[in-house]
Design an enzyme around this catalytic site. Structure first.
Site, PDB file in Angstrom:
ATOM      1  N   ASP A   1      -9.068   3.486  -2.435  1.00 11.24           N
ATOM      2  CA  ASP A   1     -10.016   3.644  -1.088  1.00 11.24           C
ATOM      3  C   ASP A   1     -11.615   4.359  -1.840  1.00 11.24           C
ATOM      4  OD1 ASP A   1      -8.108   3.070   0.468  1.00 11.24           O
ATOM      5  OD2 ASP A   1      -7.339   5.138   0.853  1.00 11.24           O
TER       6      ASP A   1
ATOM      7  N   ASP B   1       0.876  -1.004   0.319  1.00  9.21           N
ATOM      8  CA  ASP B   1       0.078  -0.103   0.005  1.00  9.21           C
ATOM      9  C   ASP B   1       0.950   1.109   0.093  1.00  9.21           C
ATOM     10  OD1 ASP B   1      -2.206   1.682   0.378  1.00  9.21           O
ATOM     11  OD2 ASP B   1      -2.376   1.457   2.573  1.00  9.21           O
TER      12      ASP B   1
ATOM     13  N   GLU C   1       2.589   5.195  -3.735  1.00 12.69           N
ATOM     14  CA  GLU C   1       2.473   6.136  -5.138  1.00 12.69           C
ATOM     15  C   GLU C   1       3.728   6.965  -5.263  1.00 12.69           C
ATOM     16  OE1 GLU C   1       0.013   5.628  -2.736  1.00 12.69           O
ATOM     17  OE2 GLU C   1      -0.838   4.432  -4.217  1.00 12.69           O
TER      18      GLU C   1
HETATM   19  O1  MIG Z   1      -3.639   6.000   4.856  1.00 20.22           O
HETATM   20  O2  MIG Z   1      -3.324   0.626   5.590  1.00 20.22           O
HETATM   21  O3  MIG Z   1      -5.901   2.088   0.383  1.00 20.22           O
HETATM   22  O4  MIG Z   1      -6.954  -0.213   1.856  1.00 20.22           O
HETATM   23  O5  MIG Z   1      -6.522  -0.088   4.771  1.00 20.22           O
HETATM   24  C1  MIG Z   1      -4.564   4.773   4.616  1.00 20.22           C
HETATM   25  C2  MIG Z   1      -4.645   1.468   6.178  1.00 20.22           C
HETATM   26  C3  MIG Z   1      -3.559   3.769   4.447  1.00 20.22           C
HETATM   27  C4  MIG Z   1      -4.981   2.998   2.470  1.00 20.22           C
HETATM   28  C5  MIG Z   1      -5.489   1.984   1.596  1.00 20.22           C
HETATM   29  C6  MIG Z   1      -6.574   0.872   2.637  1.00 20.22           C
HETATM   30  C7  MIG Z   1      -5.824   0.582   3.918  1.00 20.22           C
HETATM   31  C8  MIG Z   1      -5.222   1.931   4.752  1.00 20.22           C
HETATM   32  N1  MIG Z   1      -4.434   2.506   3.761  1.00 20.22           N
END
Ligand code: MIG
Length: 787
Positions: free
Chosen positions: A482, A404, A407
């Site tokens: 999200d 995650d 980016e």
């Molecule tokens: O700032 O890890 O898209 O699926 O549950 C949020 C927590 C960070 C974003 C992801 C989401 C995940 C969440 N993450």
């Protein structure tokens, strides 16, 4: 159409061709003001265009192109007229204007596929050096545009302008741009002919599909080379396969990765995880994987465990495994700046973290607080990162990893990511973040995939990423980020997965039920009905509202949810076969209507109906309290899954859609393989499978792929691909089976079920002998006849 072109002063143009030279694999053109254009003959269907403004080409390196892709070249004949130079390949001609360098692509008959307007031009980039490289092409009459990865907009991109710059967009809205993924590849479709253009440039790039000027399509990037691949069709599906093979296809996933998965931010402590797992088994809702989000870690330090919440991770993972659950964990790129954290110290010592041009480390706030970030574009860093998975995977037994925030996302800064001046290795082609940003997430997922694969010791795995660049599908699956628990987002989930599939990324799904906010029971049901037809099928939610387990919405929802997950498990061999075609030849697992039947009138904007696999058409119900659904069925005849009623294609229909049904149609002549329902993949030994045979007056081909479902033995021949050729006539039907590969499946019998037959089945003959169909037929049959 042929409006006069206005040239502006800031922009520079190639001018006239003064010389050209044909080589074996490419042709080079030189302009009066020292520009060089190289046109490579990648193969019979793909030409590549590279422009060097001052005649010097960059080192030819790309993260997008699959290193395993082999260019077979094309035989090209050159021809010159007063105004043009023509490069003729067997099915494709490239025409370059001597006066202006304007390129046109024509098919073998000379029909125009695509043509430059101004064509290539550039602007000096005073701030950063180099050039803003630009391309303009003419929009053809009625032209529609597709592609570009995860854009949350209507499927047809005509009239829009889009940007590629991976961005963490929490709770994105329809129309938000850019999102997480950077896929600079698009299709054009006009006069029933399709083509594709892959602009392989990882700088921030833009695509304008007739927004600024109605008759002009343009794309440009803030640096790097004008470097694009023209991919001929004319069938959009062929373009898709060609693009996907160029940028690479994934390994086969383990079959469990196609099972249902449950996630939440976050399940903890251990007892909660166990409670969720137990509830699935108690209610007999099939489930293969459970996810641990960031709270399993010790202060969000990657590769650690919070021992209060999870005192003995290995034991927990083992116990979950014994109950048929795979454990998946999240790993983010930020490494906590903490002198007592060995991974931080090691990364620091070895110089693996990203730095600014002037030396300081890139420091950014994410979940752990202040963090440093590995430079995943450095192969040595990727090796190190891969090695960090040893304990998680090999010792603890985690089955796969979810990446995650790659980016990369940074909190509390306006641009949400690294500054432009950060340095990256870019596999030995040192550059700034301007060029590396869009590939960062993909290189992280790649390093993760390599590590996890290594420590799985011969067992396949599942990797998921949020960000990435073209070609990310070689390493990982994706989810759409999200989203929100609204009806509009349910529609978006359908559109985004279609768009991703035609952008080479079939292994995709949305957070079922929505990540932000709470779905109603009805929305939850409608969402799982769609979700089971997406290759990646996972419930996820942000956890700051109510629960989002299948049973959190009352009895009716629980039962319906279970029913549809069961349908998913019955369809596993069908979905697995679709994956094999994707793996083998780049066939998308999700096919939008216009990619299925591009010559039908009025289909270029359709984005509700799609095919999942080769033969099942689905149309999600995206309106609250709907009991009827208007939808379009493309070419062919279709059989309503729920009623076995036959419906004509290339027509609109109105069908019933009570809450316990999603409109779902089987292509006439299809053979759909079904497993028995299991609570998880591998729960049962599959000793027989059911073939659902859908009558057609005519011929249709179906496939069934099998292997051991979890190792790489299929790569060395341990697989089996059955092709079923069905031919139906008024009062009889034949199925011929041909088998490829020498894997012996666990099942030896096919049970047969007949749907939509115009005659009562009285007799079945297998290879010339009459059989009692109730007992099933041998899986190795050559010819089956039904009377
Ligand atoms: O700032 O890890 O898209 O699926 O549950 C949020 C927590 C960070 C974003 C992801 C989401 C995940 C969440 N993450």
């Amino acid at each position: 159409m042929n409006a006069t072109i206005t040239y502006t002063e800031k922009e520079s143009y190639p001018g006239k061709i003064v010389n050209h030279q044909l080589h074996d694999t490419y042709c080079e053109f030189f302009s009066e003001n020292s520009l060089t254009l190289r046109i490579y003959f990648v193969n019979e269907h793909i030409f590549r265009f590279r422009y060097a403004v001052e005649g010097h080409f960059e080192n030819d390196f790309s993260y997008g192109i699959d290193p395993k892709f082999e260019s077979t070249g094309a035989e090209v004949r050159i021809e010159e007229s007063t105004d043009y130079i023509f490069l003729h390949a067997k099915s494709l001609t490239c025409r370059v204007a001597k006066e202006s360098f304007a390129v046109a692509m024509l098919d073998a008959k000379g029909v125009l596929l695509n043509e430059d307007e101004k064509g290539f031009h550039w602007e000096k980039n005073d701030k950063h050096g180099g050039y803003i490289v630009q391309m303009t092409k003419r929009v053809q009459t009625g032209e529609a545009y597709y592609g570009l990865g995860d854009k949350p907009v209507d499927f047809n991109l005509r009239g829009g302008r889009f940007e590629n710059w991976g961005t963490d967009e929490y709770g994105y809205q329809r129309g938000a741009d850019p999102l997480y993924k950077n896929i600079p590849f698009y299709y054009g479709l006009h006069h029933e002919m399709g083509y594709g253009i892959f602009f392989d440039n990882s700088f921030r790039s833009y695509f304008d599909f007739g927004k600024e000027r109605n008759s002009v399509m343009s794309f440009w990037a803030q640096g790097g080379e004008m470097n694009y691949y023209f991919i001929a069709g004319p069938k959009l599906l062929d373009v898709c396969e060609r693009y996907t093979c160029l940028t690479g296809t994934p390994d086969m996933p383990p079959m469990w990765a196609l099972g249902f998965q449950q996630c939440k931010w976050s399940y903890y402590p251990e007892s909660k995880v166990k409670e969720i797992a137990a509830k699935f088994r108690e209610l007999q809702i099939p489930c293969d994987a459970i996810y641990l989000d960031i709270d399993y870690m010790d202060g969000f330090r990657c590769f650690t465990w919070d021992k209060e919440k999870f005192p003995d991770p290995k034991r927990m993972v083992d116990e979950l495994k014994a109950d048929g659950f795979k454990t998946m964990v999240i790993i983010d790129p930020g490494i906590k700046k903490d002198k007592d954290y060995p991974i931080f110290n090691e990364g620091l010592e070895k110089g693996y973290f990203c730095r600014h041009t002037d030396g300081p480390y890139v420091e950014g706030k994410v979940w752990p607080g202040e963090c440093y970030f590995p430079d995943f574009t450095n192969p040595e860093v990727r090796d190190w990162w891969a090695g960090l998975y040893g304990e998680l995977i090999e010792e603890i037994g985690v089955a796969g990893v979810w990446n995650d925030m790659n980016e990369p996302a940074i909190f509390e800064v306006e641009n949400k990511t690294f500054p432009d001046n950060v340095l990256h290795d870019y596999d030995g082609n040192q550059t700034s973040h301007r060029k590396a940003h869009n590939v960062y997430g993909m290189q992280m997922a790649r390093a993760t995939a390599e590590g996890v694969k290594k420590y799985r010791r011969g067992k396949r795995t599942l990797i998921i990423t949020r960000s990435g660049y073209a070609g990310l599908q070689r390493y990982t699956s994706v989810w759409t980020g999200d989203n929100i628990a609204t009806w509009e987002h349910l529609w978006l989930a359908g559109v985004q997965t279609q768009r991703l599939a035609v952008s080479g990324i079939s292994f995709a799904g949305s957070d079922i039920g929505g990540f932000v906010e709470q779905p109603s029971a009805e929305l939850m049901v409608r969402w799982i009905q769609l979700g089971i037809f997406h290759p990646f099928c996972r419930v996820h939610s942000s956890g700051d509202h109510g629960d989002q387990e299948p049973w959190s919405f009352g009895e009716e929802c629980t039962q319906l949810f279970k029913q549809f997950v069961e349908l998913r498990y019955r369809l596993l061999p069908y979905i697995y076969t679709a994956f094999y075609r994707y793996h083998k030849q780049g066939t998308p697992m999700i096919t939008p209507i216009v990619f299925f039947d591009q010559s039908a009138p009025d289909v270029k904007d359709k984005d509700h109906e799609f095919l999942s696999g080769q033969h099942i058409l689905v149309c999600p119900v995206v309106r609250e309290k709907a009991v009827n659904r208007r939808l379009y069925l493309p070419e062919s005849e279709w059989i309503n899954y729920w009623t076995d009623e036959r419906l004509e294609g290339r027509k609109e229909h109105e069908v019933k859609c009570p809450l316990d049904q999603i409109p779902m149609f089987i292509k006439a002549g299809a053979i759909i393989p079904n497993y028995p329902i299991q609570q998880y993949v591998g729960e049962k030994d599959i000793t027989e499978i059911t073939l659902h045979i859908y009558y057609k007056n005519g011929t249709e081909v179906s496939h069934l792929y099998e292997d051991d479902r979890e190792t790489y033995a299929y790569e060395s021949g341990a697989h089996r691909l059955s092709e079923f050729k069905l031919t139906g006539a008024d009062s009889r039907l034949n199925i011929e089976q041909s088998i490829e590969g020498d894997f012996t499946p666990t099942f030896n019998k096919y049970l047969l079920e007949f749907h939509g037959f115009p005659f009562a089945v009285n007799e079945v003959m297998v290879d010339g002998e009459k059989v009692d169909v109730k007992g099933g037929v041998n899986v190795n049959f050559g010819k089956l006849e039904v009377f």
